[in-house]
Design a protein around this motif. Structure first.
Motif, PDB file in Angstrom:
ATOM      1  N   PRO A  89      30.971  33.643  50.523  1.00  0.00           N
ATOM      2  CA  PRO A  89      32.036  32.649  50.596  1.00  0.00           C
ATOM      3  C   PRO A  89      33.378  33.309  50.919  1.00  0.00           C
ATOM      4  O   PRO A  89      33.585  34.490  50.647  1.00  0.00           O
ATOM      5  N   VAL A  90      34.266  32.513  51.513  1.00  0.00           N
ATOM      6  CA  VAL A  90      35.591  33.000  51.890  1.00  0.00           C
ATOM      7  C   VAL A  90      36.648  32.058  51.316  1.00  0.00           C
ATOM      8  O   VAL A  90      36.531  30.836  51.467  1.00  0.00           O
ATOM      9  N   VAL A  91      37.671  32.630  50.688  1.00  0.00           N
ATOM     10  CA  VAL A  91      38.809  31.828  50.251  1.00  0.00           C
ATOM     11  C   VAL A  91      39.713  31.631  51.461  1.00  0.00           C
ATOM     12  O   VAL A  91      40.217  32.600  52.022  1.00  0.00           O
ATOM     13  N   GLU A  92      39.885  30.383  51.865  1.00  0.00           N
ATOM     14  CA  GLU A  92      40.754  30.079  53.005  1.00  0.00           C
ATOM     15  C   GLU A  92      42.200  29.872  52.579  1.00  0.00           C
ATOM     16  O   GLU A  92      43.115  30.128  53.357  1.00  0.00           O
ATOM     17  N   ASP A  93      42.406  29.378  51.368  1.00  0.00           N
ATOM     18  CA  ASP A  93      43.756  29.133  50.886  1.00  0.00           C
ATOM     19  C   ASP A  93      43.714  29.044  49.370  1.00  0.00           C
ATOM     20  O   ASP A  93      42.680  28.693  48.791  1.00  0.00           O
ATOM     21  N   ALA A  94      44.829  29.364  48.745  1.00  0.00           N
ATOM     22  CA  ALA A  94      44.953  29.224  47.299  1.00  0.00           C
ATOM     23  C   ALA A  94      46.414  28.985  46.974  1.00  0.00           C
ATOM     24  O   ALA A  94      47.302  29.535  47.636  1.00  0.00           O
ATOM     25  N   ARG A  95      46.635  28.168  45.967  1.00  0.00           N
ATOM     26  CA  ARG A  95      47.995  27.872  45.514  1.00  0.00           C
ATOM     27  C   ARG A  95      48.025  27.936  43.996  1.00  0.00           C
ATOM     28  O   ARG A  95      47.057  27.572  43.337  1.00  0.00           O
ATOM     29  N   ALA A  96      49.151  28.398  43.485  1.00  0.00           N
ATOM     30  CA  ALA A  96      49.339  28.490  42.036  1.00  0.00           C
ATOM     31  C   ALA A  96      50.591  27.722  41.654  1.00  0.00           C
ATOM     32  O   ALA A  96      51.594  27.761  42.370  1.00  0.00           O
ATOM     33  N   SER A  97      50.515  27.026  40.540  1.00  0.00           N
ATOM     34  CA  SER A  97      51.695  26.346  40.014  1.00  0.00           C
ATOM     35  C   SER A  97      51.728  26.528  38.500  1.00  0.00           C
ATOM     36  O   SER A  97      50.683  26.516  37.842  1.00  0.00           O
TER      37      SER A  97
ATOM     38  N   THR B 104      36.834  33.286  40.665  1.00  0.00           N
ATOM     39  CA  THR B 104      37.463  33.902  39.505  1.00  0.00           C
ATOM     40  C   THR B 104      38.897  34.292  39.837  1.00  0.00           C
ATOM     41  O   THR B 104      39.167  34.763  40.939  1.00  0.00           O
ATOM     42  N   VAL B 105      39.782  34.094  38.871  1.00  0.00           N
ATOM     43  CA  VAL B 105      41.162  34.558  38.969  1.00  0.00           C
ATOM     44  C   VAL B 105      41.225  35.894  38.224  1.00  0.00           C
ATOM     45  O   VAL B 105      40.829  35.974  37.058  1.00  0.00           O
TER      46      VAL B 105
ATOM     47  N   ARG C 196      38.595  35.665  43.613  1.00  0.00           N
ATOM     48  CA  ARG C 196      37.325  36.221  44.098  1.00  0.00           C
ATOM     49  C   ARG C 196      36.262  35.128  44.106  1.00  0.00           C
ATOM     50  O   ARG C 196      35.813  34.669  43.055  1.00  0.00           O
ATOM     51  N   PRO C 197      35.831  34.692  45.306  1.00  0.00           N
ATOM     52  CA  PRO C 197      34.774  33.686  45.389  1.00  0.00           C
ATOM     53  C   PRO C 197      33.410  34.320  45.092  1.00  0.00           C
ATOM     54  O   PRO C 197      33.251  35.544  45.143  1.00  0.00           O
ATOM     55  N   HIS C 198      32.445  33.470  44.806  1.00  0.00           N
ATOM     56  CA  HIS C 198      31.106  33.950  44.443  1.00  0.00           C
ATOM     57  C   HIS C 198      30.084  32.970  44.987  1.00  0.00           C
ATOM     58  O   HIS C 198      30.329  31.774  45.036  1.00  0.00           O
TER      59      HIS C 198
ATOM     60  N   PHE D 177      40.994  37.401  47.648  1.00  0.00           N
ATOM     61  CA  PHE D 177      42.147  36.780  48.287  1.00  0.00           C
ATOM     62  C   PHE D 177      43.341  37.093  47.405  1.00  0.00           C
ATOM     63  O   PHE D 177      43.335  36.785  46.214  1.00  0.00           O
ATOM     64  N   VAL D 178      44.354  37.738  47.959  1.00  0.00           N
ATOM     65  CA  VAL D 178      45.546  38.106  47.189  1.00  0.00           C
ATOM     66  C   VAL D 178      46.518  36.934  47.215  1.00  0.00           C
ATOM     67  O   VAL D 178      46.891  36.443  48.287  1.00  0.00           O
ATOM     68  N   LEU D 179      46.911  36.471  46.029  1.00  0.00           N
ATOM     69  CA  LEU D 179      47.806  35.334  45.904  1.00  0.00           C
ATOM     70  C   LEU D 179      49.061  35.735  45.138  1.00  0.00           C
ATOM     71  O   LEU D 179      49.011  35.946  43.927  1.00  0.00           O
TER      72      LEU D 179
END
Length: 114
Positions: free
Chosen positions: A19-27, A54-55, A97-99, A109-111
């Motif tokens: 799997p691939v993380v295409e986007d991530a957002r944190a609030s 996983t974060v 980190r996707p699994h 994916f660095v966020l």
């Protein structure tokens, strides 16, 4: 011919790749964080699907985990959220980190945190 077809069918789940993380957002909300993560994976069904993410802190410490309970064959990419994640003081970025159920972890994916 039958043997070739059987080998192709057996190899099909492996063709999906990790799997691939295409986007991530944190609030941030008070002392906890919410993460909205978009993953793309060629889910083929229950035998091979993205089953979580996983974060992680930059040092690899697990801060939160979102389990995905079913395949998303017809929904690609898809976004799921995780709330209530505590981020230690001084952490300015996290890794997502996707699994998947066949390959295990995908690429981080660095966020940067806002």
């Amino acid at each position: 011919m039958r043997l070739s077809l059987a080998l192709i069918c057996l190899a099909a789940p492996a063709l999906a790749g990790p799997p691939v993380v295409e986007d991530a957002r944190a609030s941030r909300s008070g002392e906890s964080w919410r993460f909205d993560v978009t993953i793309r994976h060629a889910d083929t069904g229950w035998d091979h699907y993205a089953d979580g993410w996983t974060v992680l802190a930059p040092d690899g410490t697990e801060l939160g985990h979102r389990e995905l309970l079913h395949p998303h064959v017809a929904e690609q990419p898809f976004t799921r959220s995780l709330s209530g994640v505590a981020i230690p003081a001084g952490v300015t970025e996290v890794l997502i980190r996707p699994h998947d159920s066949v390959h295990g972890p995908g690429a981080d994916f660095v966020l940067p945190l806002p």
